[in-house]
Design an enzyme around this catalytic site. Structure first.
Site, mmCIF file in Angstrom:
data_model
loop_
_atom_site.group_PDB
_atom_site.id
_atom_site.type_symbol
_atom_site.label_atom_id
_atom_site.label_comp_id
_atom_site.label_asym_id
_atom_site.label_seq_id
_atom_site.Cartn_x
_atom_site.Cartn_y
_atom_site.Cartn_z
ATOM 1 C CB ALA A 182 -0.895 0.010 1.240
ATOM 2 C CG ASP A 183 -0.121 4.761 -2.406
ATOM 3 O OD1 ASP A 183 -1.151 4.788 -1.705
ATOM 4 O OD2 ASP A 183 -0.131 5.045 -3.617
ATOM 5 C CB SER A 184 0.823 7.614 2.375
ATOM 6 O OG SER A 184 1.014 8.366 1.207
ATOM 7 C CG LEU A 185 -4.311 8.566 -1.783
ATOM 8 C CD1 LEU A 185 -4.549 9.738 -0.849
ATOM 9 C CD2 LEU A 185 -4.116 9.077 -3.208
ATOM 10 C CG ASP A 186 -3.051 2.264 -1.826
ATOM 11 O OD1 ASP A 186 -3.978 2.609 -2.567
ATOM 12 O OD2 ASP A 186 -1.954 1.846 -2.236
#
Lengths: 247, 82
Positions: free
Chosen positions: B39-43
């Site tokens: 995951a990235d931070s937005l995820d």
């Protein structure tokens, strides 16, 4: 590719007159369901009237963050969905030389021209992320790019919008949301009507295209940014200033 | 383990599988969203939004920041149901 906003919900702040009204009418003509905001009930009623059933006017005072949220909720309740397109257009001026500028004049312009826009972006971004689609267009100004004596507050807020939009564009691009600015130059509206004829002439003479912009000139670029034609444009600022300032 | 907790676990895992596009067998309790599940931070922000929607709750930002693993998500929801 056609410009068609049928079934799209568009929210335009400051839509009772000037640039905002031209933007709201342009979207209406292209089939959108349009919601416009005004600071007074009579302004909101005027919006409802000119939208001719294709949307509605609501009262929102950008200086009061509570009314911003209430207005947003009212729009969502009426539309049954969050806006597909958000146009942050409402703006005020409190011009005076910096040395004479009161803190409250500085902060009022920051609140209305920057923070209220930020607040609406925040309200719209989560539902737009869920939809994997959304268009945010913030109306900046040539003054935010070039500066203008007597408008330190206005310039700070309008420059702030550009930096804010660029950063938000980078954050939410992967979710199908674009964020852009339009930076008008000298536009013939109530806001600029305060100038006398001589000042007006002096101004237009410095513009390469030798005329002030009409509100429709600005609306055209906003509609473009909201359209499918602009799907690959994000984080940018379109200058609509007749050549007065070239980036 | 009561049925309720089992049910919460299943629903949380399903959200994670759907949101992050990962295999159900990878969604183990100790898995970190960012380090293990890609995951990235937005995820992670979206994940919290999805949890809020699924369980009809509001997760405060300071709590949301701590939900970094599958277990943290399940624990938070379990503790805050009713």
């Amino acid at each position: 590719m056609k410009l068609d906003f049928t079934n799209k919900v568009v929210l335009v702040t400051g839509a009772s007159r000037g640039i905002g009204k031209a933007i709201a009418l342009a979207f209406k003509d292209l089939g959108a369901k349009v919601y416009g905001t005004a600071t007074s009930q009579s302004g909101a009623d005027g919006i409802t009237e000119y939208l001719q059933g294709q949307g509605k006017g609501f009262v929102m005072n950008s200086l009061d963050s509570k009314t911003v949220e209430e207005c947003y909720n009212a729009v969502v309740a009426d539309a049954g969905t969050c806006p597909d397109v958000l146009v942050n257009n409402a703006g005020i001026t409190r011009d005076t030389l910096f040395m004479r500028m009161k803190d409250e004049d500085f902060m009022a312009v920051m609140q209305c021209n920057l923070l209220a826009c930020v607040q609406l972006c925040k309200l719209c971004v989560s539902p737009m992320m869920k939809k994997r689609a959304g268009r945010i267009i913030n109306i900046s100004s040539i003054v935010g790019q070039d500066g203008n004596a007597g408008q330190t507050n206005y310039a700070a807020a309008k420059a702030g919008l550009i930096g804010f939009s660029k950063s938000l564009a980078k954050e939410v691009g992967s979710r199908g949301i674009t964020v852009n600015c339009v930076a008008p130059g000298f536009v013939a509206t109530d806001m600029t009507a305060a100038l006398n004829e001589e000042q007006l002439k002096a101004w237009t003479n410095t513009i390469p295209l030798k005329r002030a912009a009409t509100p429709e000139d600005i609306a055209n670029s906003v509609v473009f940014l909201a359209s499918d034609m602009a799907s690959y444009i994000t984080g940018s600022t379109i200058d609509v200033n007749g050549g007065l300032h070239c980036n | 383990m009561s049925n309720d907790i089992k049910d919460i676990e299943e629903r949380v895992k399903k959200i994670i599988v759907d949101m992050l596009g990962v295999q159900p067998e990878d969604v183990v309790p100790e898995a970190s969203f960012v380090d293990d599940l890609g995951a990235d931070s937005l995820d992670t922000v979206e994940l919290v939004m999805a949890l809020e929607e699924e369980f009809e709750t509001d997760i405060p930002d300071e709590e949301a920041e701590k939900i970094n693993t599958v277990k943290a998500a399940i624990d938070y929801i379990t503790e805050h149901q009713n």
